[in-house]
Write a protein that holds these residues in place. Structure first.
Motif, short mmCIF file in Angstrom:
data_model
loop_
_atom_site.label_atom_id
_atom_site.label_comp_id
_atom_site.label_asym_id
_atom_site.label_seq_id
_atom_site.Cartn_x
_atom_site.Cartn_y
_atom_site.Cartn_z
N ASP A 62 0.83 -1.21 0.00
CA ASP A 62 0.00 0.00 0.00
C ASP A 62 0.86 1.26 0.00
OD1 ASP A 62 -2.16 -1.67 0.10
OD2 ASP A 62 -2.52 -1.43 2.25
N ILE A 63 1.93 1.24 0.79
CA ILE A 63 2.85 2.38 0.84
C ILE A 63 3.52 2.58 -0.51
CG2 ILE A 63 4.99 3.24 1.88
CD1 ILE A 63 4.20 1.73 4.43
N PHE A 64 3.95 1.47 -1.14
CA PHE A 64 4.60 1.54 -2.44
C PHE A 64 3.67 2.12 -3.50
CE2 PHE A 64 5.94 -0.16 -6.54
CZ PHE A 64 7.32 0.03 -6.51
N LEU A 65 2.44 1.62 -3.55
CA LEU A 65 1.47 2.07 -4.55
C LEU A 65 1.07 3.54 -4.32
CD1 LEU A 65 -0.85 -1.06 -4.82
CD2 LEU A 65 0.88 -0.29 -6.46
N SER A 66 0.96 3.94 -3.06
CA SER A 66 0.60 5.32 -2.73
C SER A 66 1.71 6.28 -3.15
CB SER A 66 0.34 5.46 -1.23
OG SER A 66 -0.74 4.64 -0.84
N GLY A 67 2.96 5.87 -2.91
CA GLY A 67 4.10 6.68 -3.34
C GLY A 67 4.17 6.78 -4.86
N THR A 106 9.69 4.05 -3.96
CA THR A 106 10.84 3.58 -3.17
C THR A 106 11.11 4.52 -2.00
OG1 THR A 106 11.80 2.69 -5.20
CG2 THR A 106 13.28 2.90 -3.30
N TYR A 107 10.97 5.79 -2.25
CA TYR A 107 11.21 6.86 -1.28
C TYR A 107 10.35 6.69 -0.03
CZ TYR A 107 11.42 11.95 -0.05
OH TYR A 107 11.59 13.17 0.54
N PHE A 108 9.05 6.59 -0.22
CA PHE A 108 8.13 6.47 0.92
C PHE A 108 8.24 5.10 1.58
CE2 PHE A 108 5.92 10.03 -1.24
CZ PHE A 108 5.86 10.90 -0.16
N LEU A 109 8.46 4.07 0.78
CA LEU A 109 8.60 2.72 1.35
C LEU A 109 9.83 2.64 2.24
CD1 LEU A 109 7.62 -0.21 1.50
CD2 LEU A 109 8.98 -0.69 -0.55
N THR A 110 10.95 3.19 1.78
CA THR A 110 12.18 3.18 2.57
C THR A 110 12.02 3.99 3.85
OG1 THR A 110 13.49 3.01 0.53
CG2 THR A 110 14.65 3.68 2.52
N TYR A 111 11.42 5.16 3.73
CA TYR A 111 11.23 6.03 4.90
C TYR A 111 10.39 5.33 5.97
CZ TYR A 111 9.76 9.95 7.80
OH TYR A 111 9.51 10.78 8.88
N ASN A 112 9.27 4.76 5.56
CA ASN A 112 8.39 4.10 6.52
C ASN A 112 9.02 2.85 7.11
OD1 ASN A 112 5.38 5.22 6.67
ND2 ASN A 112 6.15 5.60 4.61
N SER A 160 16.17 7.47 2.53
CA SER A 160 15.09 7.26 1.56
C SER A 160 15.34 8.08 0.29
CB SER A 160 13.74 7.65 2.17
OG SER A 160 13.67 9.03 2.44
N GLY A 161 15.89 9.28 0.45
CA GLY A 161 16.22 10.08 -0.72
C GLY A 161 17.29 9.43 -1.58
N MET A 162 18.30 8.86 -0.94
CA MET A 162 19.37 8.18 -1.67
C MET A 162 18.83 6.96 -2.41
SD MET A 162 22.41 8.46 1.18
CE MET A 162 23.66 7.68 0.17
#
Length: 292
Positions: A100-105, A180-186, A212-214
């Motif tokens: 869900d996080i991946f798809l939302s991002g 990837t950004y939001f998934l990594t952060y969470n 997450s930015g990297m």
């Protein structure tokens, strides 16, 4: 609807631009101009030929537009995530699945392209317009006199769709990159936040934001190179017939490594920029959430 996330994303995005813009200029020039042999050569050449202001060319428009596009990214991400949790668990505040996080991002990244594309092509054109700082106006007259003049010049010479040149590559860059950004952060916040704690500590926010930015740029750099080249193709003789032709020509003439040109610089820039973005985002959200 989570309105606080739109506001917090806007503030965080503008702050991130201010932090990372000089290195972004270097990245764009290294990716699009073959006269630079590397990052340090580009930095030293820009300082020598244009002075410090050369690193901040075209910044006024990105500060405004990135503020808007970041608002769209974070707002769409949060609201799509809420909808997916409602569909999956019938509870919008339930703990989200990683998918869900991946798809939302992904949705947030693609949604902001409509706002970001015109500003991005203006930014790239101005960043790549090298202009000596120690000559008179009679000796050198730049094609673009500023962001607004650049915007109208592109629209006049290349049509309205010229402002969206490279938008396909931008969507292919930002969709997977923000996913990837939001998934990594969470994921990092979940790992480093104790079960009894509802919010991550600030040191966790800073670390997770930077990493997450990297990670996002590791996925986004190949399309970032193609996007920048398509956007610069309106200057002088047209070299590329389209998206796939640009990829083929770039690979054939410069090898596979060209798709990762600027990756190291992207990652170096991404850590402080996204650390700043998430810190400001979390600060504003925590302030607004009780009244939003």
């Amino acid at each position: 609807m989570h309105l606080a996330d739109f506001i917090a994303g806007s503030v965080g995005g503008a702050f991130g631009v201010a932090v990372g813009y000089p290195l972004d200029t270097v990245k764009v020039r290294v990716q699009t101009q073959q006269r630079f042999t590397g990052v340090w050569h580009c930095i030293l050449s820009t300082c020598k030929e244009e002075g410090i202001r050369g690193f901040y060319k075209g910044m006024s428009m990105p500060v405004t537009t990135v503020s808007v596009s970041s608002s769209v990214v974070f707002g769409v991400y949060r609201n799509v995530l809420q909808c997916l949790r409602q569909l999956r668990y019938a509870a919008p505040e339930a703990s989200p699945a990683k998918l869900d996080i991946f798809l939302s991002g992904l949705a947030g990244g693609v949604a902001q392209v409509s706002v970001m594309a015109p500003a991005d092509i203006v930014k790239v054109r101005l960043q790549c317009q090298t202009e000596p700082y120690n000559v008179t106006d009679q000796q050198f007259k730049p094609k673009y006199r500023g962001p607004i003049h650049c915007l109208f010049t592109i629209a006049r010479e290349e049509g309205f769709l010229g402002l969206y040149k490279g938008a396909g590559a931008l969507a292919l860059r930002d969709g997977p990159s923000f996913a990837t950004y939001f998934l990594t952060y969470n994921t990092i916040c979940d790992w480093l936040t104790p079960d009894k704690q509802s919010k991550p500590e600030w040191k966790v926010v800073l670390l997770a934001g930077g990493v997450s930015g990297m990670c996002g740029w590791c996925f986004g750099t190949p399309m970032d190179v193609i996007k920048a080249r398509l956007q610069m193709d309106g200057l002088g003789k047209r070299r590329y017939r389209g998206f796939f032709h640009c990829i083929v020509v770039s690979l054939r003439t410069e090898g596979p490594g060209v798709l990762f040109r600027g990756l190291g610089l992207n990652c170096i820039r991404a850590f402080p920029v996204n650390m700043s973005v998430f810190a400001m985002y979390e600060l504003v959200v925590r302030f607004l959430r009780p009244v939003s």
